[in-house]
Design a protein around this motif. Sequence first.
Motif, PDB file in Angstrom:
ATOM      1  N   GLY A 153       0.812  -1.216   0.000  1.00 49.93           N
ATOM      2  CA  GLY A 153       0.000   0.000   0.000  1.00 49.93           C
ATOM      3  C   GLY A 153       0.839   1.257   0.000  1.00 49.93           C
ATOM      4  O   GLY A 153       2.044   1.227   0.250  1.00 49.93           O
ATOM      5  N   THR A 154       0.186   2.367  -0.278  1.00 47.37           N
ATOM      6  CA  THR A 154       0.832   3.673  -0.161  1.00 47.37           C
ATOM      7  C   THR A 154       0.251   4.411   1.031  1.00 47.37           C
ATOM      8  O   THR A 154      -0.930   4.311   1.332  1.00 47.37           O
ATOM      9  CB  THR A 154       0.634   4.516  -1.433  1.00 47.37           C
ATOM     10  N   GLY A 155       1.116   5.165   1.676  1.00 47.35           N
ATOM     11  CA  GLY A 155       0.688   5.903   2.853  1.00 47.35           C
ATOM     12  C   GLY A 155       1.508   7.179   3.000  1.00 47.35           C
ATOM     13  O   GLY A 155       2.396   7.174   3.837  1.00 47.35           O
ATOM     14  N   ARG A 179      -9.146  -1.005  -3.380  1.00 45.47           N
ATOM     15  CA  ARG A 179      -9.239  -0.557  -1.984  1.00 45.47           C
ATOM     16  C   ARG A 179      -8.577   0.801  -1.833  1.00 45.47           C
ATOM     17  O   ARG A 179      -7.395   0.956  -2.119  1.00 45.47           O
ATOM     18  CB  ARG A 179      -8.588  -1.585  -1.062  1.00 45.47           C
ATOM     19  N   THR A 180      -9.340   1.767  -1.344  1.00 46.98           N
ATOM     20  CA  THR A 180      -8.858   3.136  -1.215  1.00 46.98           C
ATOM     21  C   THR A 180      -9.112   3.657   0.191  1.00 46.98           C
ATOM     22  O   THR A 180     -10.231   3.565   0.697  1.00 46.98           O
ATOM     23  CB  THR A 180      -9.568   4.058  -2.228  1.00 46.98           C
ATOM     24  N   ILE A 197      -1.447   2.117 -10.684  1.00 48.24           N
ATOM     25  CA  ILE A 197      -2.185   1.425  -9.630  1.00 48.24           C
ATOM     26  C   ILE A 197      -2.738   0.109 -10.143  1.00 48.24           C
ATOM     27  O   ILE A 197      -2.601  -0.952  -9.501  1.00 48.24           O
ATOM     28  CB  ILE A 197      -3.313   2.322  -9.095  1.00 48.24           C
ATOM     29  N   ALA A 198      -3.366   0.147 -11.305  1.00 49.38           N
ATOM     30  CA  ALA A 198      -3.975  -1.060 -11.854  1.00 49.38           C
ATOM     31  C   ALA A 198      -2.920  -2.115 -12.170  1.00 49.38           C
ATOM     32  O   ALA A 198      -3.131  -3.315 -11.933  1.00 49.38           O
ATOM     33  CB  ALA A 198      -4.769  -0.712 -13.109  1.00 49.38           C
ATOM     34  N   THR A 199      -1.776  -1.688 -12.682  1.00 58.64           N
ATOM     35  CA  THR A 199      -0.713  -2.632 -13.016  1.00 58.64           C
ATOM     36  C   THR A 199      -0.150  -3.297 -11.773  1.00 58.64           C
ATOM     37  O   THR A 199       0.033  -4.523 -11.730  1.00 58.64           O
ATOM     38  CB  THR A 199       0.410  -1.921 -13.789  1.00 58.64           C
ATOM     39  N   LEU A 200       0.141  -2.497 -10.742  1.00 54.40           N
ATOM     40  CA  LEU A 200       0.681  -3.055  -9.507  1.00 54.40           C
ATOM     41  C   LEU A 200      -0.311  -4.004  -8.860  1.00 54.40           C
ATOM     42  O   LEU A 200       0.059  -5.089  -8.392  1.00 54.40           O
ATOM     43  CB  LEU A 200       1.067  -1.931  -8.544  1.00 54.40           C
ATOM     44  N   ASP A 201      -1.577  -3.630  -8.832  1.00 51.47           N
ATOM     45  CA  ASP A 201      -2.592  -4.491  -8.222  1.00 51.47           C
ATOM     46  C   ASP A 201      -2.735  -5.790  -9.015  1.00 51.47           C
ATOM     47  O   ASP A 201      -2.838  -6.877  -8.438  1.00 51.47           O
ATOM     48  CB  ASP A 201      -3.931  -3.754  -8.144  1.00 51.47           C
ATOM     49  N   PHE A 259      -2.903  -4.632  -3.550  1.00 56.01           N
ATOM     50  CA  PHE A 259      -2.584  -3.215  -3.386  1.00 56.01           C
ATOM     51  C   PHE A 259      -3.717  -2.427  -2.733  1.00 56.01           C
ATOM     52  O   PHE A 259      -4.895  -2.612  -3.048  1.00 56.01           O
ATOM     53  CB  PHE A 259      -2.277  -2.581  -4.743  1.00 56.01           C
ATOM     54  N   THR A 260      -3.334  -1.523  -1.826  1.00 59.38           N
ATOM     55  CA  THR A 260      -4.238  -0.549  -1.220  1.00 59.38           C
ATOM     56  C   THR A 260      -3.735   0.855  -1.548  1.00 59.38           C
ATOM     57  O   THR A 260      -2.575   1.178  -1.276  1.00 59.38           O
ATOM     58  CB  THR A 260      -4.302  -0.711   0.311  1.00 59.38           C
TER      59      THR A 260
END
Length: 280
Positions: A80-82, A174-175, A98-102, A109-110
């Motif tokens: 995730g990113t924070g 997930r966001t 985002i879509a590629t990493l997930d 991924f979050t």
Amino acid sequence: MRISVTIFLTDETITPTRLARELEARGFGGLYLPEHTHIPVERVTPYPAGGDLPREYGRTLDPFVALGQAAAVTERLGLGTGITLVAQHDPIDLAKQIATLDHLSGGRFTLGLGFGWNVEEAADHGVEWRTRRELVRDRMALMQALWADEPTAYEGEFGSVKASHAFPKPVQKRTLVGGAAGPKLFSHICAYADGWLPIGGRGLGESLPVLRTAWADAGRDPGALQVVPYAVLPTPGKLAHYAELGIEEVVLQLPPAGEGEVLKVLDEYARYVQDDTAGV
């Protein structure tokens, strides 16, 4: 309770691959990484925590590249990113990242997002500070259009996209939104996110009921709200308190240090992972 961690990974710290392997081996739930593209030397924005800005802020690794490395050497670890500074990104490019990493991580991924605090950093990205929250809302809507199952157009105040073929699609989408409690923040959470990343996790006993009311008033499913205390320095009592509030994941803060120091703290935190009652 799921125990995850966050750390300022830099060119001077433990590497993403070593840390990810060690986290998964110890049973941690996830790894969340912050973002700063650069820190202008000449600035007037004060560091929110007070004092001098820590060295690591100007040396932070790109979170998506680092998380891609972490994904490649793990199978279960959440990523995730924070937080991602959405206002500082082209939304079409960010949606693809985002879509590629997930996709490549198998839906691990979050997206933790926020509005930023460093005016000078944002200005170099062309961000108008007073409208940055509205900009983020607009860019999230544009990205969600690209992630839709069918080609979907979006026309917003700050950007637009034609109905497009855009693959891959994120698996879980997930966001979580980071920031201090308040009506503005809660309106964003209820409008386009799955929950909240309260930094430090203080005052949740008072703010959580307010968010839950706003969530219900917005017509969202009460059982779907996710609240994930972030950058927490743990104690058994603190984690027990979160559990009593119905918190299902907590993100603990690791030091921005070399391998030896980080692994030592990780071993200390591992006791919370091994205790199903979060240290009670």
